[in-house]
Design a protein around this motif. Sequence first.
Motif, PDB file in Angstrom:
ATOM      1  N   ARG A 106       0.843  -1.193   0.000  1.00 25.25           N
ATOM      2  CA  ARG A 106       0.000   0.000   0.000  1.00 25.25           C
ATOM      3  C   ARG A 106       0.879   1.244   0.000  1.00 25.25           C
ATOM      4  O   ARG A 106       1.925   1.268   0.631  1.00 25.25           O
ATOM      5  CB  ARG A 106      -0.898   0.013   1.231  1.00 25.25           C
ATOM      6  CG  ARG A 106      -1.949  -1.055   1.206  1.00 25.25           C
ATOM      7  CD  ARG A 106      -2.877  -0.889   2.396  1.00 25.25           C
ATOM      8  NE  ARG A 106      -3.768  -2.011   2.488  1.00 25.25           N
ATOM      9  CZ  ARG A 106      -3.768  -2.881   3.481  1.00 25.25           C
ATOM     10  NH1 ARG A 106      -2.921  -2.764   4.478  1.00 25.25           N
ATOM     11  NH2 ARG A 106      -4.613  -3.885   3.500  1.00 25.25           N
ATOM     12  N   ASN A 107       0.430   2.267  -0.717  1.00 24.76           N
ATOM     13  CA  ASN A 107       1.153   3.533  -0.736  1.00 24.76           C
ATOM     14  C   ASN A 107       0.946   4.249   0.585  1.00 24.76           C
ATOM     15  O   ASN A 107      -0.155   4.304   1.108  1.00 24.76           O
ATOM     16  CB  ASN A 107       0.657   4.421  -1.877  1.00 24.76           C
ATOM     17  CG  ASN A 107       1.052   3.880  -3.220  1.00 24.76           C
ATOM     18  OD1 ASN A 107       1.938   3.047  -3.315  1.00 24.76           O
ATOM     19  ND2 ASN A 107       0.395   4.331  -4.256  1.00 24.76           N
ATOM     20  N   GLN A 108       2.006   4.815   1.108  1.00 28.13           N
ATOM     21  CA  GLN A 108       1.945   5.557   2.355  1.00 28.13           C
ATOM     22  C   GLN A 108       2.023   7.058   2.113  1.00 28.13           C
ATOM     23  O   GLN A 108       1.804   7.838   3.013  1.00 28.13           O
ATOM     24  CB  GLN A 108       3.098   5.125   3.283  1.00 28.13           C
ATOM     25  CG  GLN A 108       3.084   3.656   3.636  1.00 28.13           C
ATOM     26  CD  GLN A 108       1.850   3.241   4.409  1.00 28.13           C
ATOM     27  OE1 GLN A 108       1.325   3.994   5.210  1.00 28.13           O
ATOM     28  NE2 GLN A 108       1.387   2.034   4.159  1.00 28.13           N
ATOM     29  N   HIS A 109       2.373   7.448   0.882  1.00 30.32           N
ATOM     30  CA  HIS A 109       2.545   8.877   0.610  1.00 30.32           C
ATOM     31  C   HIS A 109       1.201   9.561   0.384  1.00 30.32           C
ATOM     32  O   HIS A 109       0.143   8.945   0.421  1.00 30.32           O
ATOM     33  CB  HIS A 109       3.499   9.109  -0.562  1.00 30.32           C
ATOM     34  CG  HIS A 109       3.103   8.388  -1.812  1.00 30.32           C
ATOM     35  ND1 HIS A 109       2.110   8.819  -2.629  1.00 30.32           N
ATOM     36  CD2 HIS A 109       3.574   7.245  -2.355  1.00 30.32           C
ATOM     37  CE1 HIS A 109       1.982   7.990  -3.645  1.00 30.32           C
ATOM     38  NE2 HIS A 109       2.846   7.026  -3.504  1.00 30.32           N
ATOM     39  N   LYS A 110       1.261  10.832   0.114  1.00 34.30           N
ATOM     40  CA  LYS A 110       0.079  11.678  -0.038  1.00 34.30           C
ATOM     41  C   LYS A 110      -0.886  11.120  -1.087  1.00 34.30           C
ATOM     42  O   LYS A 110      -0.472  10.584  -2.109  1.00 34.30           O
ATOM     43  CB  LYS A 110       0.545  13.077  -0.435  1.00 34.30           C
ATOM     44  CG  LYS A 110      -0.526  14.103  -0.454  1.00 34.30           C
ATOM     45  CD  LYS A 110       0.085  15.451  -0.769  1.00 34.30           C
ATOM     46  CE  LYS A 110      -1.011  16.481  -0.924  1.00 34.30           C
ATOM     47  NZ  LYS A 110      -0.478  17.763  -1.337  1.00 34.30           N
ATOM     48  N   GLU A 111      -2.153  11.301  -0.820  1.00 31.19           N
ATOM     49  CA  GLU A 111      -3.192  10.839  -1.744  1.00 31.19           C
ATOM     50  C   GLU A 111      -3.183  11.666  -3.024  1.00 31.19           C
ATOM     51  O   GLU A 111      -2.746  12.815  -3.022  1.00 31.19           O
ATOM     52  CB  GLU A 111      -4.562  10.903  -1.083  1.00 31.19           C
ATOM     53  CG  GLU A 111      -5.027  12.289  -0.725  1.00 31.19           C
ATOM     54  CD  GLU A 111      -4.601  12.754   0.657  1.00 31.19           C
ATOM     55  OE1 GLU A 111      -5.019  13.851   1.031  1.00 31.19           O
ATOM     56  OE2 GLU A 111      -3.843  12.062   1.358  1.00 31.19           O
ATOM     57  N   PRO A 112      -3.659  11.102  -4.123  1.00 27.58           N
ATOM     58  CA  PRO A 112      -3.674  11.847  -5.387  1.00 27.58           C
ATOM     59  C   PRO A 112      -4.772  12.915  -5.378  1.00 27.58           C
ATOM     60  O   PRO A 112      -5.756  12.805  -4.649  1.00 27.58           O
ATOM     61  CB  PRO A 112      -3.987  10.763  -6.417  1.00 27.58           C
ATOM     62  CG  PRO A 112      -4.761   9.744  -5.663  1.00 27.58           C
ATOM     63  CD  PRO A 112      -4.188   9.759  -4.266  1.00 27.58           C
ATOM     64  N   LEU A 113      -4.606  13.942  -6.190  1.00 33.75           N
ATOM     65  CA  LEU A 113      -5.648  14.947  -6.354  1.00 33.75           C
ATOM     66  C   LEU A 113      -6.806  14.322  -7.119  1.00 33.75           C
ATOM     67  O   LEU A 113      -6.590  13.533  -8.045  1.00 33.75           O
ATOM     68  CB  LEU A 113      -5.113  16.147  -7.128  1.00 33.75           C
ATOM     69  CG  LEU A 113      -4.001  16.950  -6.453  1.00 33.75           C
ATOM     70  CD1 LEU A 113      -3.476  18.009  -7.411  1.00 33.75           C
ATOM     71  CD2 LEU A 113      -4.503  17.574  -5.164  1.00 33.75           C
ATOM     72  N   VAL A 114      -8.010  14.667  -6.735  1.00 27.14           N
ATOM     73  CA  VAL A 114      -9.195  14.089  -7.372  1.00 27.14           C
ATOM     74  C   VAL A 114      -9.182  14.347  -8.877  1.00 27.14           C
ATOM     75  O   VAL A 114      -9.545  13.479  -9.664  1.00 27.14           O
ATOM     76  CB  VAL A 114     -10.488  14.629  -6.717  1.00 27.14           C
ATOM     77  CG1 VAL A 114     -11.718  14.152  -7.457  1.00 27.14           C
ATOM     78  CG2 VAL A 114     -10.554  14.221  -5.260  1.00 27.14           C
ATOM     79  N   LYS A 115      -8.711  15.520  -9.297  1.00 24.03           N
ATOM     80  CA  LYS A 115      -8.700  15.847 -10.734  1.00 24.03           C
ATOM     81  C   LYS A 115      -7.727  14.970 -11.524  1.00 24.03           C
ATOM     82  O   LYS A 115      -7.839  14.861 -12.737  1.00 24.03           O
ATOM     83  CB  LYS A 115      -8.371  17.322 -10.946  1.00 24.03           C
ATOM     84  CG  LYS A 115      -6.964  17.700 -10.560  1.00 24.03           C
ATOM     85  CD  LYS A 115      -6.711  19.170 -10.814  1.00 24.03           C
ATOM     86  CE  LYS A 115      -5.257  19.493 -10.479  1.00 24.03           C
ATOM     87  NZ  LYS A 115      -4.927  20.866 -10.810  1.00 24.03           N
ATOM     88  N   ASN A 116      -6.754  14.333 -10.858  1.00 25.52           N
ATOM     89  CA  ASN A 116      -5.790  13.468 -11.536  1.00 25.52           C
ATOM     90  C   ASN A 116      -6.233  12.010 -11.601  1.00 25.52           C
ATOM     91  O   ASN A 116      -5.561  11.189 -12.211  1.00 25.52           O
ATOM     92  CB  ASN A 116      -4.435  13.542 -10.841  1.00 25.52           C
ATOM     93  CG  ASN A 116      -3.799  14.900 -10.982  1.00 25.52           C
ATOM     94  OD1 ASN A 116      -4.087  15.638 -11.919  1.00 25.52           O
ATOM     95  ND2 ASN A 116      -2.947  15.254 -10.043  1.00 25.52           N
ATOM     96  N   VAL A 117      -7.347  11.685 -10.979  1.00 23.02           N
ATOM     97  CA  VAL A 117      -7.818  10.300 -10.937  1.00 23.02           C
ATOM     98  C   VAL A 117      -8.639   9.988 -12.175  1.00 23.02           C
ATOM     99  O   VAL A 117      -9.581  10.698 -12.512  1.00 23.02           O
ATOM    100  CB  VAL A 117      -8.651  10.044  -9.664  1.00 23.02           C
ATOM    101  CG1 VAL A 117      -9.262   8.664  -9.680  1.00 23.02           C
ATOM    102  CG2 VAL A 117      -7.789  10.227  -8.425  1.00 23.02           C
ATOM    103  N   ALA A 118      -8.274   8.917 -12.873  1.00 27.22           N
ATOM    104  CA  ALA A 118      -9.012   8.486 -14.056  1.00 27.22           C
ATOM    105  C   ALA A 118     -10.001   7.379 -13.710  1.00 27.22           C
ATOM    106  O   ALA A 118     -11.080   7.301 -14.286  1.00 27.22           O
ATOM    107  CB  ALA A 118      -8.040   7.989 -15.125  1.00 27.22           C
ATOM    108  N   ASN A 119      -9.633   6.520 -12.766  1.00 30.04           N
ATOM    109  CA  ASN A 119     -10.462   5.364 -12.459  1.00 30.04           C
ATOM    110  C   ASN A 119     -10.166   4.896 -11.038  1.00 30.04           C
ATOM    111  O   ASN A 119      -9.114   5.192 -10.481  1.00 30.04           O
ATOM    112  CB  ASN A 119     -10.171   4.243 -13.453  1.00 30.04           C
ATOM    113  CG  ASN A 119     -11.252   3.201 -13.489  1.00 30.04           C
ATOM    114  OD1 ASN A 119     -12.214   3.255 -12.726  1.00 30.04           O
ATOM    115  ND2 ASN A 119     -11.098   2.244 -14.382  1.00 30.04           N
ATOM    116  N   CYS A 120     -11.075   4.125 -10.500  1.00 27.30           N
ATOM    117  CA  CYS A 120     -10.941   3.603  -9.148  1.00 27.30           C
ATOM    118  C   CYS A 120     -11.465   2.172  -9.139  1.00 27.30           C
ATOM    119  O   CYS A 120     -12.462   1.875  -9.801  1.00 27.30           O
ATOM    120  CB  CYS A 120     -11.751   4.491  -8.209  1.00 27.30           C
ATOM    121  SG  CYS A 120     -11.816   3.935  -6.524  1.00 27.30           S
TER     122      CYS A 120
END
Length: 94
Positions: free
Chosen positions: A31-45
């Motif tokens: 799992r990534n421990q660093h900062k979450e991505p910006l919502v505008k950069n998310v393409a899919n979940c």
Amino acid sequence: MNLLYPLFFCMVFCLCAREAVSWPGFCCLKRNQHKEPLVKNVANCKVQSAGLCPFDAIIIKTRKDRKLCYDPKAEWVIKNVVMKGKDSCEMAIL
């Protein structure tokens, strides 16, 4: 005796093909421990369930085609990810 070899080969092939179909294309191994991505950069979940993969996770695919894995119980995930069934999700627009 010569008929047993093709029969054995067919059985092994069918078992392997069935397993390959059920195996997910991508599993989070950490799992990534660093900062979450910006919502505008998310393409899919996507939701990863433990079973064939080692643990539950939320897989975020960015617009640059990076796949990031996060703990589904993380505070920012709970606030920003909307579950849509057991294996799909989408980012909430704040």
